[in-house]
Design a protein around this motif. Sequence first.
Motif, PDB file in Angstrom:
ATOM      1  N   CYS A 107       2.138  -0.787   2.531  1.00  0.00           N
ATOM      2  CA  CYS A 107       1.112  -0.781   3.578  1.00  0.00           C
ATOM      3  C   CYS A 107       0.295  -2.068   3.528  1.00  0.00           C
ATOM      4  O   CYS A 107       0.048  -2.700   4.547  1.00  0.00           O
ATOM      5  N   VAL A 108      -0.139  -2.450   2.320  1.00  0.00           N
ATOM      6  CA  VAL A 108      -1.007  -3.623   2.156  1.00  0.00           C
ATOM      7  C   VAL A 108      -0.322  -4.685   1.306  1.00  0.00           C
ATOM      8  O   VAL A 108      -0.200  -5.839   1.705  1.00  0.00           O
ATOM      9  N   GLY A 109       0.095  -4.346   0.100  1.00  0.00           N
ATOM     10  CA  GLY A 109       0.799  -5.299  -0.739  1.00  0.00           C
ATOM     11  C   GLY A 109      -0.075  -6.426  -1.241  1.00  0.00           C
ATOM     12  O   GLY A 109       0.337  -7.585  -1.248  1.00  0.00           O
ATOM     13  N   ASP A 110      -1.293  -6.087  -1.702  1.00  0.00           N
ATOM     14  CA  ASP A 110      -2.178  -7.157  -2.193  1.00  0.00           C
ATOM     15  C   ASP A 110      -2.757  -6.862  -3.575  1.00  0.00           C
ATOM     16  O   ASP A 110      -3.641  -7.574  -4.042  1.00  0.00           O
ATOM     17  N   THR A 111      -2.256  -5.822  -4.250  1.00  0.00           N
ATOM     18  CA  THR A 111      -2.859  -5.417  -5.521  1.00  0.00           C
ATOM     19  C   THR A 111      -1.826  -5.356  -6.633  1.00  0.00           C
ATOM     20  O   THR A 111      -1.924  -6.087  -7.614  1.00  0.00           O
ATOM     21  N   ILE A 112      -0.845  -4.467  -6.491  1.00  0.00           N
ATOM     22  CA  ILE A 112       0.362  -4.528  -7.315  1.00  0.00           C
ATOM     23  C   ILE A 112       1.525  -4.416  -6.332  1.00  0.00           C
ATOM     24  O   ILE A 112       1.474  -4.991  -5.266  1.00  0.00           O
ATOM     25  N   CYS A 113       2.588  -3.709  -6.678  1.00  0.00           N
ATOM     26  CA  CYS A 113       3.809  -3.664  -5.900  1.00  0.00           C
ATOM     27  C   CYS A 113       4.357  -5.098  -5.776  1.00  0.00           C
ATOM     28  O   CYS A 113       3.759  -6.055  -6.283  1.00  0.00           O
ATOM     29  N   ALA A 114       5.483  -5.269  -5.124  1.00  0.00           N
ATOM     30  CA  ALA A 114       6.125  -6.585  -5.075  1.00  0.00           C
ATOM     31  C   ALA A 114       5.215  -7.623  -4.427  1.00  0.00           C
ATOM     32  O   ALA A 114       5.060  -8.746  -4.922  1.00  0.00           O
ATOM     33  N   GLY A 115       4.587  -7.253  -3.311  1.00  0.00           N
ATOM     34  CA  GLY A 115       3.730  -8.196  -2.602  1.00  0.00           C
ATOM     35  C   GLY A 115       2.505  -8.591  -3.392  1.00  0.00           C
ATOM     36  O   GLY A 115       2.138  -9.770  -3.457  1.00  0.00           O
ATOM     37  N   GLY A 116       1.848  -7.613  -4.005  1.00  0.00           N
ATOM     38  CA  GLY A 116       0.642  -7.905  -4.772  1.00  0.00           C
ATOM     39  C   GLY A 116       0.918  -8.773  -5.982  1.00  0.00           C
ATOM     40  O   GLY A 116       0.115  -9.651  -6.339  1.00  0.00           O
ATOM     41  N   ILE A 117       2.065  -8.562  -6.634  1.00  0.00           N
ATOM     42  CA  ILE A 117       2.408  -9.367  -7.804  1.00  0.00           C
ATOM     43  C   ILE A 117       2.657 -10.817  -7.405  1.00  0.00           C
ATOM     44  O   ILE A 117       2.163 -11.755  -8.045  1.00  0.00           O
ATOM     45  N   LEU A 118       3.397 -11.040  -6.316  1.00  0.00           N
ATOM     46  CA  LEU A 118       3.631 -12.415  -5.860  1.00  0.00           C
ATOM     47  C   LEU A 118       2.353 -13.057  -5.342  1.00  0.00           C
ATOM     48  O   LEU A 118       2.141 -14.269  -5.496  1.00  0.00           O
ATOM     49  N   TYR A 119       1.502 -12.273  -4.729  1.00  0.00           N
ATOM     50  CA  TYR A 119       0.194 -12.768  -4.289  1.00  0.00           C
ATOM     51  C   TYR A 119      -0.591 -13.283  -5.499  1.00  0.00           C
ATOM     52  O   TYR A 119      -1.212 -14.352  -5.455  1.00  0.00           O
ATOM     53  N   GLY A 120      -0.525 -12.542  -6.598  1.00  0.00           N
ATOM     54  CA  GLY A 120      -1.190 -12.975  -7.822  1.00  0.00           C
ATOM     55  C   GLY A 120      -0.604 -14.263  -8.373  1.00  0.00           C
ATOM     56  O   GLY A 120      -1.325 -15.120  -8.887  1.00  0.00           O
ATOM     57  N   GLN A 121       0.725 -14.406  -8.257  1.00  0.00           N
ATOM     58  CA  GLN A 121       1.356 -15.645  -8.748  1.00  0.00           C
ATOM     59  C   GLN A 121       0.858 -16.856  -7.958  1.00  0.00           C
ATOM     60  O   GLN A 121       0.705 -17.949  -8.521  1.00  0.00           O
ATOM     61  N   ARG A 122       0.594 -16.672  -6.679  1.00  0.00           N
ATOM     62  CA  ARG A 122       0.070 -17.782  -5.865  1.00  0.00           C
ATOM     63  C   ARG A 122      -1.397 -18.066  -6.188  1.00  0.00           C
ATOM     64  O   ARG A 122      -1.845 -19.217  -6.198  1.00  0.00           O
ATOM     65  N   ASN A 123      -2.145 -17.002  -6.418  1.00  0.00           N
ATOM     66  CA  ASN A 123      -3.593 -17.156  -6.585  1.00  0.00           C
ATOM     67  C   ASN A 123      -3.997 -17.673  -7.950  1.00  0.00           C
ATOM     68  O   ASN A 123      -4.940 -18.468  -8.062  1.00  0.00           O
ATOM     69  N   ILE A 124      -3.346 -17.222  -9.005  1.00  0.00           N
ATOM     70  CA  ILE A 124      -3.848 -17.473 -10.360  1.00  0.00           C
ATOM     71  C   ILE A 124      -3.923 -18.957 -10.713  1.00  0.00           C
ATOM     72  O   ILE A 124      -4.939 -19.412 -11.257  1.00  0.00           O
ATOM     73  N   PRO A 125      -2.916 -19.781 -10.398  1.00  0.00           N
ATOM     74  CA  PRO A 125      -3.082 -21.209 -10.688  1.00  0.00           C
ATOM     75  C   PRO A 125      -4.284 -21.820  -9.970  1.00  0.00           C
ATOM     76  O   PRO A 125      -4.974 -22.685 -10.534  1.00  0.00           O
ATOM     77  N   VAL A 126      -4.542 -21.364  -8.757  1.00  0.00           N
ATOM     78  CA  VAL A 126      -5.677 -21.879  -7.999  1.00  0.00           C
ATOM     79  C   VAL A 126      -6.992 -21.381  -8.591  1.00  0.00           C
ATOM     80  O   VAL A 126      -7.974 -22.137  -8.687  1.00  0.00           O
ATOM     81  N   ILE A 127      -7.020 -20.115  -9.002  1.00  0.00           N
ATOM     82  CA  ILE A 127      -8.202 -19.564  -9.675  1.00  0.00           C
ATOM     83  C   ILE A 127      -8.546 -20.385 -10.911  1.00  0.00           C
ATOM     84  O   ILE A 127      -9.723 -20.695 -11.173  1.00  0.00           O
ATOM     85  N   LEU A 128      -7.537 -20.768 -11.669  1.00  0.00           N
ATOM     86  CA  LEU A 128      -7.797 -21.572 -12.869  1.00  0.00           C
ATOM     87  C   LEU A 128      -8.314 -22.968 -12.508  1.00  0.00           C
ATOM     88  O   LEU A 128      -9.132 -23.533 -13.240  1.00  0.00           O
TER      89      LEU A 128
END
Length: 488
Positions: A107-128
């Motif tokens: 439905c959303v895919g922004d927390t876990i599940c396949a979409g949320g995990i890849l979203y985290g991969q994009r965000n974390i380097p930028v967060i650092l």
Amino acid sequence: MSFKIAIIGAGSVGFTKKLFTDILCVPEFKGIEFALTDVSEHNLQMIKAILDRIVEANKLPTKVTATTDRRKALEGARYVISCVRVGGLEAYADDIRIPLKYGIDQCVGDTICAGGILYGQRNIPVILDFCKDIRDVAETDAKFLNYANPMAMNTWAAIEYGKVDTVGLCHGVQHGAEQIAEVLGAKSPRELDYVCSGINHQTWFIELRLNGREIGKDELVAAFEAHPVYSRQEKLRIDVLKRFGVYSTESNGHLSEYLPWYRKRPDEITRWIDMSDWIHGETGGYLRYSTETRNWFETEYPQFLEAASKPIDPSKRSNEHASHILEALETNRVYRGHFNVKNDGVITNLPQDAIVESPGFVDRFGINMAAGITLPEACAATCISSINVQRMSVHAAISGDIDLLKLAVLHDPLVGAVSTPEEVWQMVDEMVVAEAAWLPQYAHAVPAAKERLSKSSVKTREWAGAARRSVRSIEELRAEKAALKQAG
């Protein structure tokens, strides 16, 4: 008072405007500075024009600056607020589209599940990168307020690896409490006292009192089942309430992604969701909503700019945490809320390194969490499943280890209920290749992933999902808004 607030991802125009007006509802904050930064010069100039109009209309001494130079925006900032979406709607579309090829309906895919995990991969380097800039050029001990999803992963990375004083903020708890107050017949949500605890998007109302009277499971179930709207829109949440004994903060659609029992069979999905609004479980619902919102804003921008000329009304200050936290820290007026922090004893039966969402109090000494909370066992079990996925996902994002990333996706509850290991391995390869522009830590792994994809025999299908709606045109949105206005 005079201090500086930097907002990263300020091109999230509607949310930035809300944060801005909320903060300016605090009388002592009229003379502070807001520094806006975003990768989109276009969005940045649109939001700056709106905020300048608010300042002018309210005759405020508030200073607003805007720059695509993030370090410049962060120079001397006491508070840094992030509401970024790395990769924008283009990458987000792949978070939904590619898993559907493998039978994973989000439905959303922004927390876990396949979409949320890849979203985290994009965000974390930028967060650092944000954290490095904060350490280098912001005020000493500046506080980082993260609104961006995936909330737990981003906050985990900022605390553990960014070494910045960070708190994660979400509004799911407040919205759930408003629902409960309504079904119980409260005149105001303030009549409801509650303790809500867990992890972001899987928090649980473990104590409920209405005007001092304890509310039990049976009364709450009956109240929701009798409600003419929520009984239809929140079928899955009500079912979980019956089985777990406590109500979840998260929407019907979000919750359906974290528990593997409700979205794993396409013919079962429509039984548990409601299509009256995206948030109740529609396939790719938040992607559609976000796309329509962006298109609407671009087209109707003059109306947004005109609305900014109205006086700020403190009575309409929202329940978003940021302004209340800043007010408590700066004025010592105590604020109680629910915050995302490292566990460290807050919840006894969740891992101590996890990011939990739980009650805390804020004053001039900082955010002080209530410690020693124990979740019901079923709630803890579902949270731990997600925490294990989050931990692996954060470590994969930091190391650029594509094999660890695949293991994180494999252990996701919904993915594991739907897909085979071979399908997961290929899906992750496909997502990493499609989103390579935002995944610098996997650059070394992309050529091999492309090679594997060229030789793969794993079958996929083009599938829109069990409950997909098309993005509506501006004309359709106008007609719908006009009909609602006439009906109201």
